[in-house]
Scaffold this active site. Structure first.
Site, PDB file in Angstrom:
ATOM      1  N   MET A 186      -5.814  -7.861  -6.932  1.00 12.36           N
ATOM      2  CA  MET A 186      -6.509  -6.599  -6.615  1.00 12.36           C
ATOM      3  C   MET A 186      -8.028  -6.758  -6.741  1.00 12.36           C
ATOM      4  O   MET A 186      -8.711  -5.863  -7.230  1.00 12.36           O
ATOM      5  CB  MET A 186      -6.019  -5.477  -7.559  1.00 12.36           C
ATOM      6  CG  MET A 186      -4.543  -5.157  -7.389  1.00 12.36           C
ATOM      7  SD  MET A 186      -3.938  -3.975  -8.608  1.00 12.36           S
ATOM      8  CE  MET A 186      -3.525  -5.047  -9.985  1.00 12.36           C
ATOM      9  N   LYS A 223       2.216   3.111  -3.151  1.00 15.77           N
ATOM     10  CA  LYS A 223       0.932   3.786  -3.305  1.00 15.77           C
ATOM     11  C   LYS A 223      -0.040   3.221  -2.300  1.00 15.77           C
ATOM     12  O   LYS A 223      -0.042   2.030  -2.040  1.00 15.77           O
ATOM     13  CB  LYS A 223       0.384   3.562  -4.711  1.00 15.77           C
ATOM     14  CG  LYS A 223       1.229   4.255  -5.749  1.00 15.77           C
ATOM     15  CD  LYS A 223       1.176   3.552  -7.068  1.00 15.77           C
ATOM     16  CE  LYS A 223       2.331   4.007  -7.927  1.00 15.77           C
ATOM     17  NZ  LYS A 223       2.860   2.951  -8.768  1.00 15.77           N
ATOM     18  N   ASP A 283       8.329  -0.417  -2.814  1.00 16.66           N
ATOM     19  CA  ASP A 283       6.878  -0.301  -2.865  1.00 16.66           C
ATOM     20  C   ASP A 283       6.212  -0.788  -1.594  1.00 16.66           C
ATOM     21  O   ASP A 283       6.797  -1.505  -0.795  1.00 16.66           O
ATOM     22  CB  ASP A 283       6.361  -1.208  -4.002  1.00 16.66           C
ATOM     23  CG  ASP A 283       6.215  -0.449  -5.293  1.00 16.66           C
ATOM     24  OD1 ASP A 283       6.494   0.748  -5.300  1.00 16.66           O
ATOM     25  OD2 ASP A 283       5.812  -1.077  -6.288  1.00 16.66           O
TER      26      ASP A 283
END
Ligand code: SAH
Length: 281
Positions: free
Chosen positions: A196, A84, A62
């Site tokens: 986040m 991502k 990742d």
């Protein structure tokens, strides 16, 4: 720069055998390890994680797996980036699940390595469910979650007797509005760690203030925690959104809210005192 052993996207075909669990059971099956890499420092990898990396036939990694950790991937093992980028999913989660199933069904031992801990805002549960549903053997190797690693490297204990009796992890990520009971969070008297949360800093601040948390509650923003360029920015609940903008804080970053943040300064003062003592001795 990420590991470049193999080109990243769509190099591996996704077939439909996943829809037939019996076929999966009959096949010469490999195994998938969902591995937590921790927040960055390669020395925070567990022995078990390192063993999974070294014994894999193929690695999928990742965005949050640090370069330092990617550098440990064996040179002859294909390593594919499946991370991502915000608002730009390189591989949709469903396709990624299929990819893992497919590779195991081909008989490969797969190391699916993720930043931090796979089960903390890491979609590890979804991947494990897809693998189990397809009859693929899978195991999760926990990693140090960024809340733990970053706070420790910043000299901020997440709990401290008399200051915080608990710690709550909250995600700042949401498709639309954040589905959080803010007044309950504000009343907990816990350390709050927002993952986040950068782009939601204004909402986090406004909602916790409205929920009753004091404007001068200390806040730490930790950017690139457990990496060589870790940055700790100290502010308070009212002003930290402005600090995020002023300091051009970049992802990955964690937001820690609570009085434990002030222990950082106390711990630092102790270091200076000891140094001063040594110099004058
Ligand atoms: N599974 C991961 C979290 C993935 S969600 C874990 O257990 O840590 C991604 C968020 O984690 C980032 O937006 C950031 O808030 C946080 N994060 C991950 N690594 C980080 C790091 N090295 N420094 C600061 N924050 C980090």
């Amino acid at each position: 720069m990420k590991h470049t052993a193999t080109n990243t996207k769509a190099a591996i075909p996704i077939n439909s055998r996943v829809n037939d669990p019996q076929a999966a059971l009959n096949a010469r099956s490999g195994k998938v390890w969902l591995v937590g890499a921790g927040p960055g420092d390669a020395e925070l990898l567990t022995v078990k994680a390192l063993r999974a990396i070294n014994s894999a036939d193929i690695i999928f990694y990742d965005q949050l797996v640090s370069e330092e950790i990617c550098a440990l991937f064996p040179k002859n093992t294909p390593a594919l980036y499946v991370g991502k980028v915000k608002n730009n999913h390189s591989i949709p989660q469903e396709d990624l699940n299929l990819l893992l199933v497919n590779q195991a069904q081909l008989g490969l031992n797969v190391c699916r390595i993720k930043g931090g801990d796979p089960f903390v805002f890491g979609r590890g549960g979804e991947e494990l469910l897809a693998l189990r549903r397809a009859g693929v053997e899978a195991e999760v190797i926990p990693g140090i979650t960024s809340a733990s690693g970053c706070s420790t490297y910043a000299d901020i204990p997440l709990t401290h007797r008399g200051i915080a009796q608990g710690c709550t992890f909250v995600t700042g990520h949401a498709e639309k509005t954040l589905d959080v009971n803010w007044s309950a969070l504000a009343q907990l008297n816990h350390t709050l760690v927002f993952y986040m949360g950068l782009t939601r800093a204004g909402d986090i601040s406004a909602n916790l203030l409205a929920g009753g948390l004091a404007a001068d509650t200390p806040v730490a923003i930790i950017e690139n925690g457990c990496r060589k360029d870790q940055r700790d920015i100290i502010s308070d609940l009212k002003n930290f959104p402005e600090a995020v903008l002023r300091e051009h804080v970049k992802s990955p970053a964690l937001i820690i809210v609570g009085h434990v943040v002030s222990l950082k300064e106390q711990l630092q003062v102790e270091v200076w005192m000891q140094e001063a003592k040594r110099m004058t001795a």
